[in-house]
Design a protein around this motif. Structure first.
Motif, short mmCIF file in Angstrom:
data_model
loop_
_atom_site.label_atom_id
_atom_site.label_comp_id
_atom_site.label_asym_id
_atom_site.label_seq_id
_atom_site.Cartn_x
_atom_site.Cartn_y
_atom_site.Cartn_z
N GLY A 30 0.79 1.12 16.12
CA GLY A 30 1.51 1.07 14.69
C GLY A 30 0.90 2.60 13.95
N ALA A 31 -0.44 2.56 14.00
CA ALA A 31 -1.06 3.91 13.29
C ALA A 31 -0.14 5.13 13.82
N PHE A 57 -2.11 11.36 2.51
CA PHE A 57 -0.86 10.37 2.45
C PHE A 57 -0.24 9.87 3.87
N SER A 58 -0.45 10.60 5.04
CA SER A 58 -0.18 10.49 6.30
C SER A 58 -0.69 9.37 6.82
N ILE A 59 -2.27 9.44 6.55
CA ILE A 59 -3.20 8.39 6.86
C ILE A 59 -2.90 6.95 6.37
N MET A 60 -2.51 6.99 4.93
CA MET A 60 -2.05 5.97 4.39
C MET A 60 -1.05 5.13 4.97
N PHE A 61 0.09 6.11 5.14
CA PHE A 61 1.29 5.50 5.87
C PHE A 61 1.00 4.79 7.06
N ALA A 62 0.27 5.67 8.02
CA ALA A 62 -0.28 5.06 9.13
C ALA A 62 -0.96 3.88 9.16
N LEU A 95 0.88 -1.22 0.11
CA LEU A 95 0.01 -0.05 -0.12
C LEU A 95 0.94 1.40 -0.12
N ILE A 96 1.98 1.35 0.73
CA ILE A 96 2.75 2.32 0.98
C ILE A 96 3.55 2.61 -0.33
N PHE A 97 4.02 1.58 -0.91
CA PHE A 97 4.53 1.61 -2.08
C PHE A 97 3.75 1.99 -3.30
N GLY A 98 2.76 1.20 -3.42
CA GLY A 98 1.59 1.60 -4.62
C GLY A 98 1.22 2.84 -4.56
N LEU A 99 0.78 3.42 -3.13
CA LEU A 99 0.14 4.93 -3.25
C LEU A 99 0.94 5.82 -3.01
N LEU A 100 1.99 5.77 -2.30
CA LEU A 100 3.02 7.01 -1.91
C LEU A 100 4.33 6.74 -2.76
#
Lengths: 291, 337
Positions: free
Chosen positions: A73-74, A190-195, A29-34
């Motif tokens: 984690g979040a 983006f911050s939320i997706m990273f969390a 998710l982190i790679f694909g989106l961010l």
């Protein structure tokens, strides 16, 4: 191999696939989106395993262990993205180095706090028994793992495709400048997706504890390579691909280890080698998967 | 030497010769333990030079360098211990094997860009690591590793360390000369062009893929040279030589020294590979032993200190030590791109 054994291996493989999916999906998710390469993902997994072990060994319920892992984690992911990792967007080498350094620090801190040796979680009260299905026998906990894997998969798919935050993030990936210009805060998305990705890593670490009986400081280094292997097999950045790859690796490892002990460690890399030679874009390439 | 000095231009012949004399005199001043550290620095400097050729010259980010390093090490151990070959031919075969594997895997991976190239090279390296660890090919001796044999007494590290140190240092010098020649050659210029803008380079008629495979093969041979020397210095080759941690060392040495700079990998290797023994030394001092336990752990822990340094380098010194020093002096050791 009789029918009962086949069923047992199938369910064990699915349960392993569920853990692998939780592990790889956060990275994907982190790679694909961010477009962010998170090499600290294995260290996040490690923290999840130790948080869970500490709570469960101290008599807490396993659900409390999962909840604390996800929440921690979040929160940790959000904080790290804000103060540190955000500075490396757009530069893969810097991302790699920053998260590598971060992973070393996190692993060392865990080692200092928890000690260098294997930490046992002890006997777990919930889901400790076995269930008989079609002549096979499987731990209740593994069935629970499969359910968690399916739930997380469906839930994330729903968030990405049907909710506002999913829309913002998908649009932000396509064209961050335009989304900002239209008055939407892409950075927050983006911050939320990273969390979310970090929370998934800790959840995976927590979920992997009961089958292995505890946690070990070297877990993070082992898991990060496995996570990347699954991400590559599925197609880097492809969420659907990571799910398919995780289940494939889980099932193949389970059956392979029945015939040949080292089979379970050979399966992931051999599968990756075959995929890279035959289909280098991965099982379900990101462009096709859309998420 | 003249070609090298001409190609280098900047650091000054006197400075280079002076540094070389000091480096060559290390066995006369230091204990055998520090001479083995010196061997380690030379080995990893060569590995760093090899990695810098990829990352700094042609702009390829690889995570599979351990494969090219470990393969040559295993070839030497296997050929000397099991096939009874003598050391020199075994070393040559090892280096050729690394170059050949680099050419083959490079051919497959060079179509991929950026992080995808890194992932593909990581994949190949992991295949090698798992093969070695499980001994599936009957080639590696599994987790116990494979002892090297037939090492002449002169360079046997258990007998004496100075000759192996000079061998490693001399090899490093030769490798640096080779890189200086490549930098000045037309191939070096083509690689710069590919690094800066591969689309434009392709439009100008450069076969980008072919140049990448060529650079990867040369880097593979140099990594193989480092692997052979490493095998000599540890005597038993274990699966660790193929692990991601070796690649990470090469990457850190390159980045900390200064990506794309000539002297960067040497400075980086000196820094990264002496940090662990220096921290061990520090832990033995009275000052540190007087500290409270957590603080003592914190100031002597290599992962904590290196991890923090990587982060600080990325944030504040992305050009590395050599790059920053060059900027401070107002003279650029790195030719304008």
């Amino acid at each position: 191999m009789d029918g009962g054994t086949a069923v047992t291996l199938f369910l064990n493989g699915l349960a392993l696939g569920a853990i692998l999916f939780l592990l790889a999906s956060g990275l994907t998710l982190i790679f694909g989106l961010l477009d962010f390469v998170n090499f600290a993902h294995g260290a996040f997994f490690l923290v999840g395993a130790y948080v869970f072990t500490a709570i469960a060994a101290g008599g807490g319920s396993i659900f409390l262990g999962f909840a604390v892992a996800i929440a921690g984690g979040a929160a940790g992911g959000l904080l790290l993205e804000r103060v540190l990792l955000r500075r490396a967007y757009g530069n893969e080498l810097h991302q790699f180095l920053l998260t590598l350094g971060l992973g070393l620090i996190i692993t060392e801190v865990v080692r200092v706090i928890a000690g260098p040796n294997f930490k046992s979680v002890g006997e777990l009260e919930f889901f400790g028994g076995n269930v008989s299905i079609l002549g096979g026998s499987v731990q209740e906990y593994r069935l629970f793992l499969i359910a968690v894997g399916v739930a997380v998969f469906a839930g994330m798919l729903y968030v990405l495709r049907r909710t506002r935050i999913g829309l913002i993030v998908r649009a932000g990936v396509e064209n961050p400048g335009m989304v900002e210009a239209l008055g939407t805060n892409v950075k927050r998305g983006f911050s939320i997706m990273f969390a979310v990705g970090a929370a998934l890593a800790l959840l995976a670490g927590a979920a992997a504890v009961p089958p292995s009986g505890g946690a070990d400081p070297s877990l993070g280094e082992e898991q990060i390579v496995l996570a990347f292997v699954i991400a590559v097999v599925g197609g880097l950045g492809s969420y659907l691909g990571s799910a398919l790859a995780a289940v494939s690796v889980g099932l193949l490892s389970s059956y392979a280890s029945f015939y040949w002990e080292p089979g379970s460690s050979m399966v992931p890399v051999l599968l990756m080698a075959v995929v890279l030679l035959v289909r280098p874009q991965g099982l379900i390439p990101q462009a096709r998967a859309r998420v | 030497m003249r070609a090298r000095a001409a190609a280098l231009g900047r650091p000054g012949v006197a400075g280079v010769v002076g540094a070389l004399v000091i480096a060559a005199a290390v066995p006369f001043w230091f204990s055998p333990y520090w001479v083995t550290v010196g061997i380690d620095v030379c080995v990893f400097a060569i590995l760093g030079v090899s990695y810098n050729l990829l990352l700094g010259r042609i702009g390829l980010f690889s995570l599979g360098h351990a494969l090219l390093f470990g393969l040559a090490a295993y070839m030497v151990a296997n050929l000397t211990a099991r096939s009874g070959l003598s050391l020199l031919p075994a070393a040559v075969v090892g280096v050729i094997a690394s170059a050949a594997v680099a050419a083959l895997t490079g051919l497959v991976a060079s179509g991929a860009r950026g992080i995808y190239f890194a992932m593909m090279t990581l994949a190949f390296a992991q295949v090698g690591f798992v093969l070695a660890e499980t001994d599936a090919a009957g080639f590696s001796g599994g987790e116990d590793g494979l002892p090297i044999s037939g090492v002449p007494e002169l360079i046997n590290i258990n007998v004496r360390q100075d000759a192996l140190y000079w061998l490693a240092l001399g090899t490093l010098v030769l490798v640096l000369v080779l890189v200086a020649v490549i930098r000045a050659s037309s191939a070096g210029r083509l690689w710069n062009a590919v690094r800066e803008n591969d689309v434009r380079a392709a439009a100008l008629g450069i076969d980008v893929r072919r140049q990448r495979v060529a650079a990867y093969s040369v880097a593979g041979a140099l990594a193989g040279v480092a692997g052979v020397l490493f095998a000599l210095s540890i005597q038993t080759v274990t699966p660790n030589t193929l692990s991601v941690s070796v690649t990470v060392q090469a990457l850190l040495i390159t980045v900390i020294g200064g990506t794309g700079t000539f002297w960067g990998p040497v400075v980086g290797a000196l820094f990264v590979r002496t940090s662990s023994p220096l921290l061990d030394e520090l832990a033995g001092t009275g000052f540190v032993q007087g500290l409270s336990a957590p603080l003592e752990r914190a100031v002597t822990s290599q992962p904590l200190i290196l991890g923090t340094l990587y982060i600080l380098f990325v944030l504040y010194l992305p050009a590395g030590v050599v790059g920053a020093a060059a900027r401070v002096r107002g003279r650029f050791t790195r030719e304008p791109a």
